[in-house]
Design a protein around this motif. Structure first.
Motif, mmCIF file in Angstrom:
data_model
loop_
_atom_site.group_PDB
_atom_site.id
_atom_site.type_symbol
_atom_site.label_atom_id
_atom_site.label_comp_id
_atom_site.label_asym_id
_atom_site.label_seq_id
_atom_site.Cartn_x
_atom_site.Cartn_y
_atom_site.Cartn_z
ATOM 1 N N LEU A 32 0.854 -1.187 0.000
ATOM 2 C CA LEU A 32 0.000 0.000 0.000
ATOM 3 C C LEU A 32 0.890 1.238 0.000
ATOM 4 N N ARG A 33 0.635 2.160 -0.931
ATOM 5 C CA ARG A 33 1.429 3.394 -0.948
ATOM 6 C C ARG A 33 0.887 4.348 0.122
ATOM 7 N N VAL A 34 1.730 4.637 1.109
ATOM 8 C CA VAL A 34 1.318 5.545 2.187
ATOM 9 C C VAL A 34 2.003 6.908 2.067
ATOM 10 N N GLY A 35 2.776 7.108 1.022
ATOM 11 C CA GLY A 35 3.438 8.388 0.779
ATOM 12 C C GLY A 35 4.416 8.238 -0.369
ATOM 13 N N TRP A 36 5.036 9.373 -0.762
ATOM 14 C CA TRP A 36 5.968 9.358 -1.898
ATOM 15 C C TRP A 36 7.358 9.864 -1.551
ATOM 16 N N GLY A 37 7.555 10.357 -0.349
ATOM 17 C CA GLY A 37 8.863 10.932 -0.056
ATOM 18 C C GLY A 37 9.178 12.066 -1.011
ATOM 19 N N LEU A 38 8.170 12.926 -1.274
ATOM 20 C CA LEU A 38 8.386 14.028 -2.212
ATOM 21 C C LEU A 38 9.476 14.953 -1.686
ATOM 22 N N ALA A 39 10.463 15.213 -2.502
ATOM 23 C CA ALA A 39 11.632 15.979 -2.084
ATOM 24 C C ALA A 39 11.719 17.299 -2.842
ATOM 25 N N PHE A 40 12.596 18.184 -2.361
ATOM 26 C CA PHE A 40 12.754 19.505 -2.968
ATOM 27 C C PHE A 40 14.217 19.783 -3.279
ATOM 28 N N GLY A 41 14.422 20.742 -4.172
ATOM 29 C CA GLY A 41 15.723 21.350 -4.383
ATOM 30 C C GLY A 41 15.536 22.852 -4.261
ATOM 31 N N ALA A 42 16.300 23.496 -3.371
ATOM 32 C CA ALA A 42 16.112 24.929 -3.109
ATOM 33 C C ALA A 42 17.463 25.619 -3.004
ATOM 34 N N MET A 43 17.484 26.896 -3.402
ATOM 35 C CA MET A 43 18.733 27.655 -3.482
ATOM 36 C C MET A 43 18.642 28.944 -2.682
ATOM 37 N N ASN A 44 19.708 29.275 -1.984
ATOM 38 C CA ASN A 44 19.794 30.535 -1.258
ATOM 39 C C ASN A 44 19.536 31.705 -2.216
ATOM 40 N N LEU A 45 18.608 32.579 -1.845
ATOM 41 C CA LEU A 45 18.206 33.658 -2.759
ATOM 42 C C LEU A 45 19.322 34.666 -2.999
ATOM 43 N N ASN A 46 20.147 34.925 -2.009
ATOM 44 C CA ASN A 46 21.265 35.848 -2.221
ATOM 45 C C ASN A 46 22.210 35.302 -3.285
ATOM 46 N N LYS A 47 22.451 33.993 -3.211
ATOM 47 C CA LYS A 47 23.321 33.364 -4.214
ATOM 48 C C LYS A 47 22.655 33.398 -5.591
ATOM 49 N N TRP A 48 21.366 33.092 -5.625
ATOM 50 C CA TRP A 48 20.627 33.135 -6.887
ATOM 51 C C TRP A 48 20.731 34.516 -7.533
ATOM 52 N N ASN A 49 20.586 35.544 -6.738
ATOM 53 C CA ASN A 49 20.629 36.913 -7.268
ATOM 54 C C ASN A 49 22.018 37.328 -7.741
ATOM 55 N N ARG A 50 23.040 36.559 -7.349
ATOM 56 C CA ARG A 50 24.397 36.850 -7.811
ATOM 57 C C ARG A 50 24.665 36.285 -9.209
ATOM 58 N N LEU A 51 23.813 35.379 -9.665
ATOM 59 C CA LEU A 51 24.037 34.774 -10.977
ATOM 60 C C LEU A 51 23.680 35.749 -12.092
ATOM 61 N N SER A 52 24.345 35.614 -13.206
ATOM 62 C CA SER A 52 23.997 36.398 -14.392
ATOM 63 C C SER A 52 22.690 35.864 -14.979
ATOM 64 N N PRO A 53 21.999 36.655 -15.796
ATOM 65 C CA PRO A 53 20.773 36.162 -16.438
ATOM 66 C C PRO A 53 20.999 34.868 -17.223
ATOM 67 N N GLU A 54 22.153 34.772 -17.882
ATOM 68 C CA GLU A 54 22.444 33.560 -18.650
ATOM 69 C C GLU A 54 22.605 32.347 -17.728
ATOM 70 N N GLN A 55 23.272 32.545 -16.601
ATOM 71 C CA GLN A 55 23.466 31.450 -15.655
ATOM 72 C C GLN A 55 22.136 31.014 -15.033
ATOM 73 N N LYS A 56 21.291 31.983 -14.707
ATOM 74 C CA LYS A 56 19.966 31.659 -14.158
ATOM 75 C C LYS A 56 19.159 30.827 -15.150
ATOM 76 N N SER A 57 19.156 31.265 -16.397
ATOM 77 C CA SER A 57 18.395 30.564 -17.424
ATOM 78 C C SER A 57 18.907 29.135 -17.610
ATOM 79 N N LEU A 58 20.224 28.992 -17.682
ATOM 80 C CA LEU A 58 20.813 27.670 -17.861
ATOM 81 C C LEU A 58 20.507 26.771 -16.668
ATOM 82 N N LEU A 59 20.654 27.299 -15.456
ATOM 83 C CA LEU A 59 20.433 26.490 -14.261
ATOM 84 C C LEU A 59 18.975 26.042 -14.161
ATOM 85 N N GLN A 60 18.050 26.935 -14.463
ATOM 86 C CA GLN A 60 16.633 26.557 -14.434
ATOM 87 C C GLN A 60 16.327 25.478 -15.466
#
Length: 357
Positions: free
Chosen positions: A237-265
């Motif tokens: 019986l499936r009682v869950g999925w162990g749904l996981a996340f990937g999350a990034m520090n926003l200060n670090k995200w804002n340091r990326l160039s537009p090209e890097q953000k697009s590629l990473l996404q």
């Protein structure tokens, strides 16, 4: 004059520091290398071995031509407890983290909402649930952790592995069952069992010594963790999925160039698709390996697996409606429950509402 000279030096240093800080806050130019320090899940599970680790340690540097270089270690190697990880991302100790809702629920029960126990039996529906709840979690990660939610992905589905036969939901009555999320405990209590919270590393010994009668964990982790050596029976019986996340520090995200953000996404979106697709096949492989084979990845576990009947699925639905959802709505609050009803509730045709006392 001496005072003026000293004052001028202090002011000059202050201006230099202000300029340096301003430069630090600017996005990088295209071509500048950015190093991403990441933390992963369990090194002995396939999600880290096949996806999380290779993505950051090799893949992202290759596809970005060295403009993004990743460094990742699993939290098991770093000696970290799950609840510490996003707090460290918030502080900037790590730039990116993979994790499970249990890591972040201590900050808010809203994080449980995409993987409430026993609601979903089908992985395609589970992905619809994840998509419906993504924006809610995106806002919560930003508010609680100063982090950008980048992805939601599943571990193989969570089932029950037992030291004695469990052929039905009714057989869980009185059983001591290992859980790792509050919502899983709600399901076990709804079935008349006794939930016991424990880390995965303690599971085999606790089963062998009789502390647990059953363990909830994923199909593939049950196999790679060799639970078949101490738990001869499975209830699928499936009682869950162990749904996981990937999350990034926003200060670090804002340091990326537009090209890097697009590629990473773009690359993380592809990674997400790969992980959903593989999890859909891993259940079947793991269950075959746990039982009588064939097993393309190792020895056969020779577990006896019991498939839930229509009556078990009806019992599951009853527990979901009458125990799991109301208890979560009580913990999370009316606004949280109302948002869930507008999002996930529409996908599942279910309603979360606390029971009035």
């Amino acid at each position: 004059m001496k005072w003026l000279s000293q004052h001028s030096r202090i002011r000059a240093r202050s201006l230099a520091l202000s300029l340096a800080l301003a430069l630090i806050s600017l996005p990088l130019k295209a071509g500048d290398t950015q190093i991403i320090k990441a933390v992963g899940t369990w090194d002995y599970f396939t999600n880290y071995q096949k996806h999380e680790g290779p993505f950051w340690n090799q893949h992202i540097a290759e596809v970005s031509e060295g403009t993004i270089v990743g460094e990742i270690k699993p939290h098991t190697e770093l000696g970290l407890q799950g609840f510490e990880i996003m707090r460290l991302v918030k502080k900037g100790v790590f730039d990116f983290a993979f994790g499970l809702p249990g890591y972040v629920v201590p900050e808010s029960e809203i994080f449980e909402g995409a993987d409430l126990s026993s609601l979903v039996q089908n992985i395609a529906v589970q992905r619809q649930v994840a998509d419906a709840y993504f924006h809610t979690l995106e806002l919560a990660f930003a508010e609680k952790y100063n982090a950008k939610l980048m992805m939601l992905y599943p571990f193989p589905s969570q089932m029950l592995w037992c030291s004695s036969p469990v052929r039905s939901v009714a057989d869980l009555k009185g059983k001591h069952v290992r859980v790792f999320l509050t919502t899983l405990g709600d399901f076990i209590e709804g079935a008349g069992g006794v939930p016991v919270s424990a880390p995965f590393n303690d599971v085999s010994d606790a089963l062998e010594s009789g502390i647990f009668d059953c363990v909830i964990t994923g199909t593939m982790s049950a196999y790679t963790g060799e639970l078949y050596k101490v738990a001869p029976y499975g209830f699928t019986l499936r009682v869950g999925w162990g749904l996981a996340f990937g999350a990034m520090n926003l200060n670090k995200w804002n340091r990326l160039s537009p090209e890097q953000k697009s590629l990473l996404q773009r690359e993380l979106a592809q990674l997400t698709d790969n992980m959903w697709r593989e999890t859909a096949t891993e259940d079947a492989i793991a269950l075959s390996c746990l039982s009588d084979g064939p097993c393309p990845i190792g020895e056969v576990g020779n577990m006896e697996l019991f498939t839930p009947s229509d009556a078990d699925l009806a019992a599951r639905s009853k527990i979901a409606r009458e125990v799991v959802l109301p208890r979560w709505a009580q913990r999370c609050g009316p606004d949280c429950a109302a948002n869930w009803n507008r999002t996930v509730g529409k996908v599942l045709d279910l309603r979360a509402q606390a029971i009035a006392h």
